[in-house]
Design a protein around this motif. Structure first.
Motif, PDB file in Angstrom:
ATOM      1  N   SER A 179       0.599  -1.302   0.078  1.00 34.70           N
ATOM      2  CA  SER A 179       0.185   0.074  -0.140  1.00 34.70           C
ATOM      3  C   SER A 179       0.932   1.234  -0.005  1.00 34.70           C
ATOM      4  CB  SER A 179      -0.776  -0.034   1.454  1.00 34.70           C
ATOM      5  OG  SER A 179      -0.125  -0.140   2.423  1.00 34.70           O
ATOM      6  N   LEU A 180       0.150   2.286  -0.524  1.00 29.82           N
ATOM      7  CA  LEU A 180       0.845   3.782  -0.707  1.00 29.82           C
ATOM      8  C   LEU A 180      -0.273   4.767  -0.794  1.00 29.82           C
ATOM      9  CD1 LEU A 180       3.780   5.130  -0.691  1.00 29.82           C
ATOM     10  CD2 LEU A 180       3.442   5.322  -3.122  1.00 29.82           C
ATOM     11  N   TRP A 181       0.020   5.547   0.160  1.00 32.20           N
ATOM     12  CA  TRP A 181      -0.851   6.897   0.311  1.00 32.20           C
ATOM     13  C   TRP A 181      -0.485   8.067   0.222  1.00 32.20           C
ATOM     14  CZ3 TRP A 181      -6.498   5.738   1.407  1.00 32.20           C
ATOM     15  CH2 TRP A 181      -6.727   4.529   1.478  1.00 32.20           C
ATOM     16  N   VAL A 182      -1.220   9.135  -0.171  1.00 35.23           N
ATOM     17  CA  VAL A 182      -0.831  10.460  -0.446  1.00 35.23           C
ATOM     18  C   VAL A 182      -1.980  11.294   0.212  1.00 35.23           C
ATOM     19  CG1 VAL A 182      -0.190  12.409  -2.057  1.00 35.23           C
ATOM     20  CG2 VAL A 182       0.431  10.092  -2.527  1.00 35.23           C
ATOM     21  N   ALA A 183      -1.294  12.411   1.057  1.00 31.59           N
ATOM     22  CA  ALA A 183      -2.394  13.328   1.651  1.00 31.59           C
ATOM     23  C   ALA A 183      -1.920  14.720   1.304  1.00 31.59           C
ATOM     24  CB  ALA A 183      -2.216  13.201   3.255  1.00 31.59           C
ATOM     25  N   THR A 184      -2.727  15.350   0.995  1.00 32.42           N
ATOM     26  CA  THR A 184      -2.567  17.111   0.811  1.00 32.42           C
ATOM     27  C   THR A 184      -3.754  17.704   1.354  1.00 32.42           C
ATOM     28  OG1 THR A 184      -3.745  16.844  -1.244  1.00 32.42           O
ATOM     29  CG2 THR A 184      -1.143  16.967  -1.248  1.00 32.42           C
ATOM     30  N   GLY A 185      -3.483  18.443   2.388  1.00 37.82           N
ATOM     31  CA  GLY A 185      -4.646  19.090   3.169  1.00 37.82           C
ATOM     32  C   GLY A 185      -5.206  18.235   4.109  1.00 37.82           C
ATOM     33  N   ALA A 186      -4.654  17.144   4.559  1.00 40.73           N
ATOM     34  CA  ALA A 186      -5.448  16.218   5.644  1.00 40.73           C
ATOM     35  C   ALA A 186      -5.358  17.108   7.004  1.00 40.73           C
ATOM     36  CB  ALA A 186      -4.717  15.007   5.807  1.00 40.73           C
TER      37      ALA A 186
END
Length: 272
Positions: free
Chosen positions: A211-218
């Motif tokens: 798995s791989l996740w990205v957050a912008t503005g979390a």
């Protein structure tokens, strides 16, 4: 198997990737989406750029998990940086133990973390990949592991003129070609940064992708772009606010402004 997290943005305590509600400290003993193994208690590492103008990152590595290192809590809470790469290690059978084998690995101005393993590394793949390294990088290798060799391959391609994204993909091609020739699988998730931009990859060879996740503005990460093996908040991964799952066989580029761009790993797919 390891878990990593990368943050770019305003200066914050370097330990926030560890101490978030589902940060790397929790992921060391209770990962949610790990493909292989159940814990990551074979070491903790952090690399960061303190903003003093030196392009080389500082690195702290310990054989302890985050919750049992006596020095890490105070250091991680009081030191600040805008770019941080951190990891917790679940050692691959057959690969040694020691702080030199705990990601992130620092090569010049790069910090590299690998969430995965190269099959057949001790039975031929290592010899193939080590032959691709310049003498000075090879001679400076303090300990040999599949992850460390990947870091050096990225640095070598970048030295030859490739930009950061191309250097990462070329190093993965080296690994895939070597593993394919040995009829071995590989898991290839990577996070790489030079302190100003970053590249992360979700990819594998003949195995399900990690798995791989990205957050912008979390929530809780104001002004930051975060890339992690798993979302760092309390929510279930599928409903984590502000987090987006990265598709398999994808490269993520985080630019100097925090802007995120993704593209398929076409070069890697051609050799897989």
């Amino acid at each position: 198997m390891c878990r990593f997290a990368l943050r770019l943005g305003p200066a914050r305590p370097i330990g926030d990737l560890l101490t978030a509600p589902h940060g790397l400290e929790v992921q060391s003993y209770a990962p949610r989406q790990q493909q292989h193994g159940n814990v990551n208690v074979d070491g903790t590492g952090i690399a960061w750029w303190p903003g003093d103008g030196d392009p080389t990152p500082l690195r702290y590595a310990t054989l302890a998990p985050p919750w049992s290192d006596p020095n890490l809590p105070d250091l991680a809470a009081r030191l600040t940086a805008g770019t941080v790469l951190a990891a917790v290690r679940g050692a691959t059978p057959g690969i040694g133990h020691g702080a030199d084998l705990v990601a992130p690995f620092v090569v010049g101005d790069l910090a590299v973390a690998h969430n995965g393993w190269l099959g057949g590394f001790r039975t031929g793949v290592a010899a193939t990949l080590l032959r691709e390294l310049p003498d000075d990088l090879l001679s400076g290798l303090p300990a040999v592991s599949d992850s460390r060799v990947l870091a050096l391959l990225i640095a070598a391609h970048r030295r030859r003129g490739a930009d950061l994204a191309a250097a990462v993909e070329l190093a993965l091609v080296d690994a895939v070609v070597a593993c394919r020739a040995a009829s071995q699988p590989a898991t290839l998730n990577l996070a790489v940064t030079d302190g100003t931009e970053a590249v992360a990859v979700r990819g594998s060879l003949d195995l399900p992708g990690n798995s791989l996740w990205v957050a912008t503005g979390a929530p809780g990460w104001d002004g930051c772009t975060v890339v992690a093996s798993e979302p760092l908040d309390h929510a279930d991964p599928g409903s984590a606010t502000g987090w987006t799952s990265v598709p398999d066989a994808t490269l993520v580029h985080v630019g100097r402004t925090g802007a995120v761009a993704t593209r398929p790993l076409t070069l890697l797919e051609e050799h897989a």
